[in-house]
Scaffold this motif. Structure first.
Motif, short mmCIF file in Angstrom:
data_model
loop_
_atom_site.label_atom_id
_atom_site.label_comp_id
_atom_site.label_asym_id
_atom_site.label_seq_id
_atom_site.Cartn_x
_atom_site.Cartn_y
_atom_site.Cartn_z
N ILE A 126 0.95 -1.05 -0.36
CA ILE A 126 0.15 -0.20 0.07
C ILE A 126 1.00 1.48 -0.06
O ILE A 126 1.93 1.55 0.42
CB ILE A 126 -0.62 0.32 1.37
CG1 ILE A 126 -1.43 -1.54 1.20
CG2 ILE A 126 -2.21 1.24 0.75
CD1 ILE A 126 -2.31 -1.07 2.84
N VAL A 127 0.61 2.76 -1.35
CA VAL A 127 1.30 3.29 -1.05
C VAL A 127 0.98 4.62 -1.27
O VAL A 127 -0.07 4.56 -2.08
CB VAL A 127 2.67 3.42 -2.29
CG1 VAL A 127 3.16 4.52 -2.51
CG2 VAL A 127 3.27 1.85 -2.56
N ASP A 128 1.36 4.83 -0.63
CA ASP A 128 0.49 6.84 -0.14
C ASP A 128 0.98 7.59 -0.88
O ASP A 128 2.08 8.57 -1.12
CB ASP A 128 0.32 6.89 0.91
CG ASP A 128 -0.54 9.19 1.26
OD1 ASP A 128 -0.98 8.70 0.45
OD2 ASP A 128 -0.10 9.22 2.49
N GLY A 129 0.35 7.84 -2.40
CA GLY A 129 0.65 8.92 -3.40
C GLY A 129 -0.03 10.14 -3.51
O GLY A 129 0.56 11.39 -3.69
N ALA A 130 -0.56 10.36 -2.48
CA ALA A 130 -1.47 11.92 -1.97
C ALA A 130 -0.89 12.85 -1.16
O ALA A 130 0.27 12.00 -0.39
CB ALA A 130 -2.32 11.72 -0.95
N GLN A 131 -0.80 14.37 -1.17
CA GLN A 131 0.14 15.10 -0.99
C GLN A 131 -0.87 16.76 -0.56
O GLN A 131 -1.03 16.72 -1.11
CB GLN A 131 0.99 15.73 -2.28
CG GLN A 131 2.11 14.37 -2.16
CD GLN A 131 2.43 13.99 -3.65
OE1 GLN A 131 2.91 15.09 -4.64
NE2 GLN A 131 2.36 13.14 -4.88
N GLY A 132 -0.11 16.98 0.11
CA GLY A 132 -0.47 17.94 0.53
C GLY A 132 -0.79 19.43 -0.69
O GLY A 132 0.67 19.44 -0.57
N GLY A 133 -1.50 20.00 0.16
CA GLY A 133 -1.66 21.06 -1.06
C GLY A 133 -2.08 21.07 -2.48
O GLY A 133 -2.23 21.74 -3.56
N MET A 134 -1.80 19.63 -2.72
CA MET A 134 -2.33 19.54 -4.32
C MET A 134 -3.68 18.99 -4.16
O MET A 134 -4.12 17.22 -4.99
CB MET A 134 -0.97 17.34 -4.99
CG MET A 134 -0.65 18.51 -4.34
SD MET A 134 0.81 19.37 -6.08
CE MET A 134 2.75 19.53 -5.59
N ALA B 8 -7.23 19.07 -6.68
CA ALA B 8 -7.56 18.58 -8.00
C ALA B 8 -7.20 19.31 -9.44
O ALA B 8 -6.74 18.92 -10.38
CB ALA B 8 -8.80 18.42 -8.32
N ALA B 9 -6.96 20.52 -9.18
CA ALA B 9 -6.60 21.50 -10.30
C ALA B 9 -5.86 21.82 -10.81
O ALA B 9 -5.06 21.86 -11.34
CB ALA B 9 -7.10 23.20 -10.42
N ARG B 10 -4.30 21.55 -9.37
CA ARG B 10 -3.06 21.06 -9.93
C ARG B 10 -2.58 20.57 -9.78
O ARG B 10 -0.96 19.86 -10.06
CB ARG B 10 -1.96 21.47 -8.06
CG ARG B 10 -2.97 22.88 -7.52
CD ARG B 10 -2.90 23.45 -5.88
NE ARG B 10 -3.51 24.85 -5.39
CZ ARG B 10 -3.26 24.88 -4.47
NH1 ARG B 10 -2.44 23.98 -3.58
NH2 ARG B 10 -3.52 26.06 -3.91
N ILE B 11 -3.19 19.23 -10.55
CA ILE B 11 -2.43 17.80 -10.74
C ILE B 11 -2.99 17.22 -12.33
O ILE B 11 -2.85 16.30 -12.81
CB ILE B 11 -2.01 16.94 -9.83
CG1 ILE B 11 -3.56 16.09 -9.27
CG2 ILE B 11 -2.17 17.34 -8.41
CD1 ILE B 11 -4.28 14.78 -8.76
N VAL B 12 -4.25 17.63 -12.79
CA VAL B 12 -4.93 17.21 -14.05
C VAL B 12 -3.89 17.13 -15.13
O VAL B 12 -3.58 16.37 -15.78
CB VAL B 12 -6.18 17.71 -14.09
CG1 VAL B 12 -7.11 17.19 -12.88
CG2 VAL B 12 -5.58 19.49 -14.39
N ASP B 13 -2.88 18.46 -14.72
CA ASP B 13 -1.29 19.07 -15.68
C ASP B 13 -0.49 18.18 -16.18
O ASP B 13 0.05 18.62 -14.94
CB ASP B 13 -2.05 20.15 -16.32
CG ASP B 13 -1.01 20.15 -17.90
OD1 ASP B 13 -0.04 19.65 -18.49
OD2 ASP B 13 -0.71 21.42 -17.93
N THR C 7 2.84 22.33 -10.79
CA THR C 7 2.03 21.80 -9.30
C THR C 7 1.92 20.21 -10.36
O THR C 7 2.54 18.62 -9.22
CB THR C 7 1.03 22.74 -8.78
OG1 THR C 7 -0.35 22.39 -10.16
CG2 THR C 7 1.51 23.39 -8.04
N GLY C 8 2.13 19.84 -11.42
CA GLY C 8 1.13 18.86 -12.10
C GLY C 8 2.30 17.78 -11.40
O GLY C 8 2.60 16.25 -11.85
N THR C 9 3.66 18.25 -12.61
CA THR C 9 4.51 17.26 -12.88
C THR C 9 5.74 17.08 -11.37
O THR C 9 5.85 16.31 -11.32
CB THR C 9 5.95 18.34 -13.42
OG1 THR C 9 5.57 18.58 -15.11
CG2 THR C 9 7.53 17.92 -13.60
#
Length: 310
Positions: free
Chosen positions: A114-122, A124-129, A134-136
């Motif tokens: 089980i791997v936690d890929g979630a991150q503070g401040g991220m 939805a709009a910041r990771i779609v691209d 922010t997406g990179t």
């Protein structure tokens, strides 16, 4: 200036957020065929909390195909099954607690990582691209966390997404429609990045009636559940761009503060940190336990999560 707390929830002495009246809000799981602002309740079509039989069967079939894979994505009994989380600060706080609980679970499949890929401040709009700054950063960090867990992209077969947008202001349903599209883009991006991703579970926000900031207060937290509901319904109804991975609700996490949900779930003010939005340890425990129970019992999760079924 002297601050006071009456019908408002304080952001600071200089600014504040009006407390939304949630007294008439029912969890989607209890709304059923009734409507909220013109939109039907239930987690799935027709006000139901269970997916249509054909959709459920498709998920169960995929669940049975989830087996340990090597780093190249080929079946290997010495390989791994990876469950990955994707989301923002609340997501990583809650999923980290779930990981601790799962680590103590005797039934957990030893082949499961089980791997936690979630991150503070991220949000939805910041990771779609993935090409944005922010997406990179977000998706590179996901890769780093997989590597740190000694697993590869090709071994990711299941994911849990919990997302929201920071500082929403649009009226419902507009903000929920925006989030639905962002979730759609995230799912499609994950399908490209993780070649063996078969199942994606989605959950929406926990209660935000104690919020002291504009980050994501009520009614936005409650209404974000419609984003998840509508996205899953698009796949059920045959959206040609959403054929895979298979989409389903994970645990539905919202309860109306101190008002008991049918299963007894409530959220007290001490279930949250000082901002009233991020969960405290007790709040994280409540979500972590719901996640663990879901993965141990859901018909599409138990076959690969529980050792004696997989």
């Amino acid at each position: 200036m002297k601050c006071s707390l009456t019908a408002i929830v304080l952001l600071s002495c200089a600014s504040f957020v009006l407390a939304a009246d949630t007294s008439d809000m029912l969890p989607l799981t209890e709304l059923g065929n009734r409507q909220y602002k013109g939109f039907e309740g239930g987690l799935y079509p027709d006000g139901k909390n269970q997916p249509p039989e054909a959709h459920e069967k498709a998920g169960a079939l995929l669940a049975g195909q989830i087996k340990p894979l090597d780093a190249q994505g080929k079946p290997n009994q010495d390989g791994k099954i990876v469950l990955l989380s994707i989301g923002m600060s609340n997501t990583t706080q809650e999923f980290s607690t779930f990981i601790l609980l799962a680590g103590q679970e005797k039934q957990k499949n030893p082949k499961l990582t089980i791997v936690d890929g979630a991150q503070g401040g991220m949000s939805a709009a910041r990771i779609v691209d993935p090409q944005s700054t922010t997406g990179t950063r977000f998706w590179n960090t996901v890769d780093d966390r997989l590597k740190a867990a000694n697993v590869a992209r090709a071994q990711v077969q299941v994911a849990w997404i919990k997302q929201a947008d920071a500082g929403p202001t649009a009226e419902f349903p507009k903000h929920a429609q925006v989030l639905e599209d962002e979730l759609r883009r995230i799912v499609l991006l994950m399908h490209e990045r993780f070649a063996n991703l078969k199942i994606v579970y989605l959950s929406s926000r926990i209660y935000a009636g104690y919020a002291r900031t504009r980050l994501n207060p009520e009614p936005f937290a409650y209404e974000s559940a419609f984003s998840v509901k509508w996205l899953i319904e698009r796949q059920i109804k045959g959206d040609k761009d959403l054929k895979e991975p298979w989409l389903s609700w994970g645990p539905y996490l919202w309860a109306n503060g101190l008002t008991k949900r049918n299963d007894g779930l409530t959220y007290q003010e001490n279930d949250f940190g000082p901002d009233g939005t991020h969960p405290s340890q007790s709040g994280r425990q409540k979500v972590g336990r719901q996640l663990l129970e879901f993965f141990k019992t859901d018909s599409t999760a138990r076959p690969w999560f529980v050792t004696n079924d997989g």
